[in-house]
Enzyme design. Structure first.
Site, PDB file in Angstrom:
ATOM      1  N   SER A   1       6.009  11.805   4.412  1.00 14.07           N
ATOM      2  CA  SER A   1       4.755  12.410   3.964  1.00 14.07           C
ATOM      3  C   SER A   1       3.700  11.313   3.894  1.00 14.07           C
ATOM      4  O   SER A   1       3.998  10.129   4.055  1.00 14.07           O
ATOM      5  CB  SER A   1       4.919  13.068   2.590  1.00 14.07           C
ATOM      6  OG  SER A   1       4.924  12.112   1.561  1.00 14.07           O
TER       7      SER A   1
ATOM      8  N   GLU B   1       6.553   6.697   4.918  1.00 16.67           N
ATOM      9  CA  GLU B   1       5.388   6.892   4.065  1.00 16.67           C
ATOM     10  C   GLU B   1       4.117   6.668   4.867  1.00 16.67           C
ATOM     11  O   GLU B   1       3.960   5.624   5.507  1.00 16.67           O
ATOM     12  CB  GLU B   1       5.402   5.915   2.885  1.00 16.67           C
ATOM     13  CG  GLU B   1       6.458   6.199   1.850  1.00 16.67           C
ATOM     14  CD  GLU B   1       6.190   5.460   0.541  1.00 16.67           C
ATOM     15  OE1 GLU B   1       6.533   6.011  -0.505  1.00 16.67           O
ATOM     16  OE2 GLU B   1       5.628   4.343   0.575  1.00 16.67           O
ATOM     17  N   CYS B   2       3.212   7.634   4.837  1.00 15.92           N
ATOM     18  CA  CYS B   2       1.900   7.533   5.457  1.00 15.92           C
ATOM     19  C   CYS B   2       2.028   7.103   6.923  1.00 15.92           C
ATOM     20  O   CYS B   2       2.434   7.883   7.768  1.00 15.92           O
ATOM     21  CB  CYS B   2       1.008   6.592   4.655  1.00 15.92           C
ATOM     22  SG  CYS B   2      -0.760   6.840   4.959  1.00 15.92           S
ATOM     23  N   GLY B   3       1.728   5.846   7.265  1.00 16.10           N
ATOM     24  CA  GLY B   3       1.863   5.412   8.647  1.00 16.10           C
ATOM     25  C   GLY B   3       3.266   5.575   9.175  1.00 16.10           C
ATOM     26  O   GLY B   3       3.479   5.926  10.340  1.00 16.10           O
TER      27      GLY B   3
ATOM     28  N   TYR C   1       5.331   7.885   8.281  1.00 17.33           N
ATOM     29  CA  TYR C   1       5.444   9.327   8.529  1.00 17.33           C
ATOM     30  C   TYR C   1       4.860   9.675   9.891  1.00 17.33           C
ATOM     31  O   TYR C   1       5.450  10.450  10.665  1.00 17.33           O
ATOM     32  CB  TYR C   1       4.700  10.055   7.414  1.00 17.33           C
ATOM     33  CG  TYR C   1       4.548  11.551   7.544  1.00 17.33           C
ATOM     34  CD1 TYR C   1       5.614  12.373   7.879  1.00 17.33           C
ATOM     35  CD2 TYR C   1       3.310  12.157   7.288  1.00 17.33           C
ATOM     36  CE1 TYR C   1       5.467  13.747   7.967  1.00 17.33           C
ATOM     37  CE2 TYR C   1       3.148  13.538   7.363  1.00 17.33           C
ATOM     38  CZ  TYR C   1       4.231  14.321   7.701  1.00 17.33           C
ATOM     39  OH  TYR C   1       4.071  15.682   7.778  1.00 17.33           O
TER      40      TYR C   1
END
Length: 442
Positions: free
Chosen positions: A434, A333-335, A337
């Site tokens: 993502s 998730e985010c970082g 990803y």
């Protein structure tokens, strides 16, 4: 396992706008009441994933997010009960302005007012009165009358310039029949450090306990704690049983946790554990691979852009992650990803090789703030559910995609304003990721 929301009093610390002092008041209250021997619990309205860790440091108890947009009402009720379980009082910190939210069904805008209304908790309004006097009372009156679902139980004046200033504002507010519960002078010594995603994280804040003690001293000296506690009312929510916001992605979940990977929502971890899953933590910055025996790996968000060089040099972590992904699912998730991608370019423009499990290349040198709620429909079976699973979540990042690469998208994503669904994220084999921080299933 049932919560105890219905019997535990609570209140919402809110304000007409961001930057009014909600966090200082909330943290000061939590620590000051804890020092008095109360079992006081924090909660956070909305999707913020930094404040709950500060609440926990101040109160000594876990703090949970309550999100009226992303969470179904039953989940909000269950989490309010979980926050209240074993507590004498719940102090919920609002987000942005009291009524600020997004388009949604009644009670589902994501505003702090939605949470106050659902729980039946009164609002204590923190009012930055710098640059005004009696006019501040008009703001209080507007907040008190704007939404008949909520009750403003009192006001804490912030950034008061002098005793004369306090009298002018306080008399005008109290003439409305709304009590002034405190008056905080201007004092920059009790603020928390900030950086590009808001506050520095609790675990990284040097001398945090001393800062919290100063906040408690400041709030205790300038507010009436007894009247604030007396203003709280018991929640009208029926907590019931707390189901997981997202079903556990596996029975034994390897979760990255260190200064680069910190943004795991507390309610997700709580829900997974209550569903019988085990979370096994490991530290990529210490060059630790995902632990053996786990059946899924979860890389949360955080600040990998500040540690890109160290992550690129963590050979055992990267090799172990690649081996893990050969046979078991991995989600970022985010970082997380960004770390699963091909490269990450830091703020100085230096490109660092990452795990290469996804083809995406991200950049913190080419910054653009992305912020807001998202609805994501998963496009293929994976650790967050089968194809077609709908997720509600949030994005907040400055990094950009320098090259999306050749992978298939993870999900079709839209925002809270009805934008056309667009492909987002990446998937390759058992690996997905993502920029979305998933909050609950839709």
């Amino acid at each position: 396992m049932t919560g105890a929301a219905g019997g535990v009093p609570g209140l919402v610390i809110a304000a007409p706008r961001s930057g009014s002092g909600k966090t200082t008041v909330t943290l000061g209250l939590l620590r000051a009441l804890r020092r008095r021997g109360l079992a006081v619990a924090g909660a956070k309205c909305g999707p913020d994933y930094i404040d709950p860790a500060f609440h926990e440091a101040a109160s000594g108890r876990p703090s949970l997010n309550l999100d009226a947009w992303a969470m179904p009402p039953a989940l909000v009720a269950g989490l309010a009960g979980a926050a209240a379980d074993g507590a004498d009082l719940v102090v919920a910190e609002g987000l942005m302005g009291l009524f600020d939210g997004v388009p949604g069904a009644p009670g589902r805008s994501g505003s702090s007012a939605d949470i106050a209304a659902a729980a039946g908790w009164p609002v204590v309004l923190v009012l930055d009165v710098s640059g005004q006097s009696q006019s501040a009372a008009a703001l209080v009156l507007g907040c008190a009358r704007y939404d008949p679902r909520i009750r403003v139980a009192g006001v804490i004046l912030n950034r008061v310039g002098s005793p004369r200033h306090r009298r002018l504002v306080g008399d005008a507010v109290e003439a409305l029949g709304i009590p002034v519960l405190g008056s905080l002078p201007r004092d920059e010594a009790v603020t928390l450090p900030e950086r590009h995603l808001g506050l520095v994280q609790a675990a990284e804040t040097s001398g945090l306990d001393g800062i919290l003690e100063r906040m408690a001293d400041f709030v205790e000296a300038n507010t009436d704690l007894d009247r604030i506690v007396a203003a709280a009312t018991a929640s009208r929510l029926d907590a019931g049983s707390l189901a997981a916001a997202l079903p556990p992605p596996g029975q034994r979940i390897a979760v990255a946790r260190d200064a680069a990977f910190t943004f795991l929502y507390p309610h997700l971890a709580l829900g997974w554990r209550r569903a019988g899953a085990e979370l096994v933590f490991f530290a990529p910055l210490a060059d630790e691979p995902p632990p053996a025996g786990c059946d899924v790996c979860w890389l949360p968000g955080g600040y990998p852009e500040l540690h890109a060089g160290a992550l690129a040099g963590a050979s055992q972590f990267l090799a172990g992650l690649r081996r893990f992904a050969e046979t078991k699912p991995v989600h970022g998730e985010c970082g997380g990803y960004m770390v699963l991608g091909r490269t990450l370019t830091d703020a100085a423009g230096v490109e660092h090789p990452m795990a290469g499990l996804l083809d995406v290349a991200t950049s913190f040198a080419r910054r653009r703030m992305t912020l807001g709620y998202r609805t994501a429909t998963v496009l293929a079976d994976g650790p967050l559910g089968p194809a077609g699973t709908v997720l509600k979540g949030h994005e907040f990042h400055y990094a950009t995609v320098a090259d999306a690469g050749s992978d298939e998208p993870f999900a079709a994503v839209t925002d809270a304003y009805g934008a056309a669904p667009a492909p987002a994220g990446s998937r390759r084999g058992r690996v997905t990721g993502s920029f979305l921080h998933a909050i609950a299933r839709g």
